[in-house]
Motif scaffolding. Structure first.
Motif, PDB file in Angstrom:
ATOM      1  N   THR A 199     -17.368   9.126  -1.803  1.00  0.00           N
ATOM      2  CA  THR A 199     -16.229   8.849  -0.922  1.00  0.00           C
ATOM      3  C   THR A 199     -14.887   9.121  -1.598  1.00  0.00           C
ATOM      4  N   THR A 200     -14.728   8.607  -2.811  1.00  0.00           N
ATOM      5  CA  THR A 200     -13.417   8.768  -3.456  1.00  0.00           C
ATOM      6  C   THR A 200     -13.169  10.222  -3.832  1.00  0.00           C
ATOM      7  N   LEU A 201     -14.238  10.919  -4.256  1.00  0.00           N
ATOM      8  CA  LEU A 201     -14.063  12.323  -4.651  1.00  0.00           C
ATOM      9  C   LEU A 201     -13.723  13.204  -3.454  1.00  0.00           C
TER      10      LEU A 201
ATOM     11  N   TRP B  33      -4.679  12.664   2.766  1.00  0.00           N
ATOM     12  CA  TRP B  33      -5.189  11.792   3.828  1.00  0.00           C
ATOM     13  C   TRP B  33      -4.739  10.351   3.648  1.00  0.00           C
ATOM     14  N   LEU B  34      -4.231  10.047   2.459  1.00  0.00           N
ATOM     15  CA  LEU B  34      -3.881   8.643   2.180  1.00  0.00           C
ATOM     16  C   LEU B  34      -2.477   8.337   2.687  1.00  0.00           C
TER      17      LEU B  34
ATOM     18  N   LEU C 219      -7.763   3.721  -1.216  1.00  0.00           N
ATOM     19  CA  LEU C 219      -8.631   3.638  -0.026  1.00  0.00           C
ATOM     20  C   LEU C 219      -8.934   2.185   0.321  1.00  0.00           C
TER      21      LEU C 219
ATOM     22  N   LEU D  63     -24.655   1.347  -4.088  1.00  0.00           N
ATOM     23  CA  LEU D  63     -23.637   2.394  -3.936  1.00  0.00           C
ATOM     24  C   LEU D  63     -23.649   3.324  -5.144  1.00  0.00           C
TER      25      LEU D  63
ATOM     26  N   ARG E  45     -18.869   1.753   3.560  1.00  0.00           N
ATOM     27  CA  ARG E  45     -19.712   1.970   2.375  1.00  0.00           C
ATOM     28  C   ARG E  45     -19.469   0.932   1.278  1.00  0.00           C
TER      29      ARG E  45
ATOM     30  N   GLY F  19      -7.547  10.775   7.422  1.00  0.00           N
ATOM     31  CA  GLY F  19      -7.304   9.546   6.668  1.00  0.00           C
ATOM     32  C   GLY F  19      -7.965   8.347   7.321  1.00  0.00           C
TER      33      GLY F  19
ATOM     34  N   ALA G 137     -17.508  14.035 -13.408  1.00  0.00           N
ATOM     35  CA  ALA G 137     -16.614  13.593 -12.332  1.00  0.00           C
ATOM     36  C   ALA G 137     -17.371  12.708 -11.347  1.00  0.00           C
TER      37      ALA G 137
ATOM     38  N   ALA H 145     -17.156   8.437 -10.983  1.00  0.00           N
ATOM     39  CA  ALA H 145     -16.352   8.162  -9.783  1.00  0.00           C
ATOM     40  C   ALA H 145     -16.295   6.675  -9.463  1.00  0.00           C
ATOM     41  N   ASN H 146     -17.385   5.978  -9.725  1.00  0.00           N
ATOM     42  CA  ASN H 146     -17.415   4.553  -9.408  1.00  0.00           C
ATOM     43  C   ASN H 146     -17.628   3.694 -10.651  1.00  0.00           C
TER      44      ASN H 146
ATOM     45  N   ALA I 163     -11.926  14.724 -15.204  1.00  0.00           N
ATOM     46  CA  ALA I 163     -12.892  15.733 -15.654  1.00  0.00           C
ATOM     47  C   ALA I 163     -12.597  17.056 -14.953  1.00  0.00           C
TER      48      ALA I 163
ATOM     49  N   ALA J  48     -10.206   9.461  -9.382  1.00  0.00           N
ATOM     50  CA  ALA J  48     -11.131   8.815  -8.430  1.00  0.00           C
ATOM     51  C   ALA J  48     -10.877   7.305  -8.354  1.00  0.00           C
TER      52      ALA J  48
ATOM     53  N   ASP K  59     -22.292   7.779  -4.658  1.00  0.00           N
ATOM     54  CA  ASP K  59     -21.343   7.872  -3.542  1.00  0.00           C
ATOM     55  C   ASP K  59     -20.141   8.762  -3.888  1.00  0.00           C
TER      56      ASP K  59
ATOM     57  N   THR L 131     -12.173  12.383  -0.734  1.00  0.00           N
ATOM     58  CA  THR L 131     -10.950  12.023  -0.018  1.00  0.00           C
ATOM     59  C   THR L 131      -9.768  12.758  -0.637  1.00  0.00           C
ATOM     60  N   TRP L 132      -9.049  13.481   0.168  1.00  0.00           N
ATOM     61  CA  TRP L 132      -7.880  14.209  -0.320  1.00  0.00           C
ATOM     62  C   TRP L 132      -6.675  13.292  -0.362  1.00  0.00           C
ATOM     63  N   ALA L 133      -5.825  13.538  -1.321  1.00  0.00           N
ATOM     64  CA  ALA L 133      -4.612  12.730  -1.454  1.00  0.00           C
ATOM     65  C   ALA L 133      -3.772  12.777  -0.177  1.00  0.00           C
TER      66      ALA L 133
ATOM     67  N   TYR M  73       0.835  -1.202   0.000  1.00  0.00           N
ATOM     68  CA  TYR M  73       0.000   0.000   0.000  1.00  0.00           C
ATOM     69  C   TYR M  73       0.873   1.257   0.000  1.00  0.00           C
TER      70      TYR M  73
ATOM     71  N   ASP N 229      -4.400  15.553   8.868  1.00  0.00           N
ATOM     72  CA  ASP N 229      -4.514  14.622   7.752  1.00  0.00           C
ATOM     73  C   ASP N 229      -4.543  13.175   8.219  1.00  0.00           C
TER      74      ASP N 229
END
Lengths: 576, 576
Positions: free
Chosen positions: B567-569, B575-576, A342, B560, A548, A538, B499, B503-504, A323, A335, B565, B571-573, A307, A534
């Motif tokens: 969630t992915t949109l 935070w990963l 994630l 979903l 979800r 996270g 977008a 997303a999914n 987009a 995404a 949903d 989430t900020w980079a 990861y 952050d």
């Protein structure tokens, strides 16, 4: 260093969630403090990074060879292990009486994860030896401890566990190796053992094999099995009658030599009984439960480092325009890439939490204030063990698969690390009991033992969390899933038909596993509650992802289980 | 032979389901009959078995090497390809005018699957060459066909497709290779291409590279791309300015050499424009759609042979006692092993049906009686292509994973075939457009094209099946899933926010894929209706498995998607 494990996450789990510092109030751990824990973490991280990680790829590309006389490993393995033994980490959790450091297991697991993330193949040698030594410390005589354990703790002897045979892998009841009692109190063993990791090498002066065998005249099945110490080299310095029959050439995990051993090709291999006759499997289970937690932790570590590496790649690799974006962006901004990151984060951090939670239960089992508390910890750990072994083996492997996908074509090449992590991790759903075996253990034994006390212990533990989380958006879903699991478990066993009940045990294992990981995520967001930054965001994002995208998977699985589906039972082999 | 593909299943699909014999009534196929189809199947099976399968492991263990001058392959590859070219199979589907056999595509796909099951690495060379030749037959000038295609059909020249670059894989809009027009009408190309399969070797007198490049002054993005023939050796016998920069060392698929090529390190690589400037991607899509079907078919073939091998192992391997059994049984009798075999069977036979169905649509597109019927076939094929590429790449890979698991520890060793199949198959979710790309193609283009005609074409086709299956127990579930897919698609696009909508997209791809495979299973049980015997019972059992264990997975996915949903949109980079 950050690409092996996350020090920040380990600190969060140990100090902010599991309150490991509180353990230092207990007598066994009074010499410890956050400082000693941090120093141990620092030491493990630095040895893993400097001595284990650098030869991980090299050991994969140059797997052990057997020239008919000796097994050859790349020299980096022995050098790394010398450093490891010199560090004292091998005896970190053991009693001061044998020179150990009495470190809590939960901290020791954090240390182990660094080594497994760095080089799971080389880690295999000390970790197998540690499990072997722990078994003998628990079940061996003082003389056996003196003769065999002490040199293992010093790194002079290594250990193995010899259970499987060519005809008996998942089915230990069919172990055919036999042990003949001798007038001098020893035994002579005859039989063939398969899949023996670390079964032959020149890394140590001796190899202490722990061998399951059946004493002549003992009953059939697992009740007739006894456990023996069978050293490669006897006390008088002569070679025991243990022969290397060949090496297995694996898809991954290549750094750990895996062997076929023949016991007693000539006069019989000299063996020393551990404990009593017929108690072999009971002794071995001590080691197997520890090994199962170790397998789960190894699966987590491989998933975790994959990861971190794919995250780093995704932040550096620029390609494509989502987009609304005029210029190419780092792929972490897409995404679908975020989804893959994630997912990995939710799997590996959720599973790491579970493994540390289980390790904390080992400490509770050993040092909690009351016998009731110790028993309760033991029961909960017993129920969680098949999940702690299998869930990371399935989902942290899935994380490695996603890590490859994030890398695109590069991830499929051996220039990057992730394809090896995937190949290494693919062993984990197989050894120490396949998913199928773990499913039967969970549904056929653990949840129904003591009249259902196993399941109730798990439910009670989850409900304690839910009681603290009543206003949390995800508590409702977890509560509903847990209630459904209880109903479904009752429905499964209502007909008292084991064949029908266990037909879909693997699905049950997976569904309960998802609920347990959701619980671990709820625990983590509670520990992060009100905290800013952050790192905590996270945690919240990965938890949301899990609730979800992942927990809902259990719906159709539990429906199928509730329906007592007979598809597999009603399908004839001839139709396949 | 039975462990490569199932002749019985292919015959069922071709003759009992797709009624391929009926094609022989059409003018293009009048020279054909069931006899010629059977003879071709027999020939492919025998060459694949005798010349391709025997060096599959050898080619894996001895991947291509580059000594700075030449690329070395094991000699078995060239020998197998000589037999292949001698057989006439290369031109099986092509027009008589170019010496082809005018075999229906649907039959040709069945033939190809044997080679891919036997040795996907060696198959890569002729199949890439075939795709290259087909593109030039469709878009090249008569002179280009004469100069480049004819020697390819004779096996003297091989072909490649050169799209990706180090900085442009999924994102072809960023292709940077440039082409400078010359006074003589040719172009000089300058740039670096990545991931080029078959990019350098001594198997043929020449290698015909089809290269995407941007003519100086052309617009940015995909509209500025043109397609060029860039041969390794020029017509005058001199080497073109194409240099091998290195080989990629892969996790699997090792038999197909994969290269980095530099074009124009010196004076520029001489290129010949195919079609018009700026039409490069349009031409390439011809090849890419064919290649995507080919990737799906390869994924099926690897999944299929893994299934057959694990089934054979499960019938031979004796271990364990299921509830009620006193003696050890063949592991195929264990419910959990049956589950793993049924899962594989449902994936590989369902996916094979889809790939042959798509190939049948290629025949319809080409030879149906009316323009309307040809257009309808084209539209449906267009919608199905991303699914035909991605679903087998995901689920027949999952089949390979289960094939390893059925083998237990043995499956993890290189003594058995299945770990290699898994490693080979892992490429398929990556090349020719990742899952992420296919998901965007399906949800962002295919289902909404022509005002939703794409989705409606798919729904109408499934409804035709449902109309014939009204009393079938599984028709209800499929109907409900299809209705839900339509609703969800509308919900996704209602906000007209690309977008958010996309997303999914990967989940949408997977859910629609599962519905399509369920449809394929309903088609198969209808074709088996009223028929007696293990083979047909097997079809019914695998279909039941798919409807009970697999189709319900789409429920949470569609929920979903319907919830749009974020969630992915969100989430900020960081935070990963």
């Amino acid at each position: 260093m950050s690409v092996l494990m996350s020090r920040r996450d380990l600190e969060f789990l140990l100090y902010e969630w599991l309150d490991v510092e509180q353990l230092t109030l207990r007598e066994r751990y009074t010499d410890h403090s956050r400082d000693t824990f941090d120093a141990a973490l620092e030491l493990a991280a630095s040895i893993a990074t400097e001595h284990f990680a650098p030869h991980n790829k090299l050991a994969d590309a140059n797997e052990p060879t057997f020239d008919g006389e000796r097994v050859h490993l790349i020299p980096e393995v022995a050098k790394a292990l010398d450093v490891y033994w010199g560090s004292g980490l091998m005896t970190a959790t053991m009693d001061e009486a044998v020179g150990g450091g009495q470190l809590p297991h939960v901290v020791a697991s954090a240390l182990m994860s660094w080594f497994q993330a760095a080089n799971v193949g080389t880690s295999g040698y000390p970790f197998l030896t540690m499990a072997n030594a722990n078994l003998l410390l628990a079940h061996g005589s003082p003389e056996q401890v003196e003769t065999w354990v002490r040199p293992m703790l010093e790194g002079r002897y290594f250990g193995t566990m010899c259970l499987s045979e060519p005809g008996a892998g998942s089915s230990l009841a069919d172990v055919a190796t036999r042990a003949e009692p001798q007038p001098d109190g020893t035994y002579r063993l005859f039989g063939n053992k398969m899949w023996i990791s670390g079964g032959e090498h020149d890394l140590s002066d001796n190899i202490v094999h722990l061998v399951l065998a059946r004493v002549s005249g003992a009953p059939e099945g697992v009740k007739g099995l006894s456990l023996f110490i069978v050293p490669k080299v006897l006390a008088d310095g002569t070679r025991n009658d243990v022969t290397l029959a060949g090496l297995n050439h694996k898809m991954g995990y290549r750094g750990t030599v895996n062997t076929l051993l023949n016991f007693g090709e000539k006069s019989g291999a000299v063996g020393d009984l551990v404990g009593e006759e017929g108690r072999g499997l009971a002794c071995m289970f001590h080691m197997m439960n520890e090994a199962r937690i170790g397998v789960g932790l190894g699966a987590v570590a491989l998933g975790y480092t994959g990861y971190l590496k794919s995250l780093q790649y995704a932040k550096e690799r620029v390609q494509g325009r989502p987009a609304g974006s005029a210029d190419p962006v780092a792929i972490v901004e897409h995404a679908d890439v975020k989804r893959m990151l994630l997912a990995q984060k939710s799997y590996v951090e959720g599973a790491l939490a579970l493994l540390l939670f289980c390790s904390r239960l080992v400490d509770e089992e050993k040092t909690a204030d009351t016998p009731e508390a110790r028993d309760a910890a033991h029961l909960l750990l017993d129920v969680l063990t098949p999940i702690a072994k299998s869930w990371p083996s399935q989902w942290c492997l899935a994380a490695n698969d996603l890590a490859i996908q994030v890398h695109g074509g590069y991830g499929y090449t051996r220039d990057y690390d992730v394809e090896q992590h995937y190949r290494d991790n693919r062993l984990n759903p197989i050894h120490e009991g396949t998913h199928g075996i773990q499913g039967q253990d969970l549904l056929g034994r653990k949840v129904i033992m003591q009249g259902g006390a196993g399941l109730m212990a798990l439910v009670a533990a989850i409900e304690q969390t839910l009681a603290r989380a009543d206003d949390h958006e995800h508590a409702v879903a977890l509560r509903a899933t847990v209630e459904r699991i209880v109903e479904v478990t009752q429905a499964i066993w209502a007909p008292a038909d084991p064949a029908l009940g266990l037909a879909n045990a693997s699905l049950y294992l997976e569904a309960v596993g998802h609920a347990v990981i959701a619980w671990m995520w709820l625990e983590q967001v509670l520990a992060a509650e009100g905290k800013v930054g952050d790192f905590y965001d996270g945690k919240r994002a990965a938890s949301s992802y899990f609730f979800r995208y992942e927990l809902p998977r259990t719906g159709p699985q539990l429906d199928l289980l509730a329906a007592l589906d007979r598809t597999t039972l009603d399908t004839w082999a001839e139709w396949l």
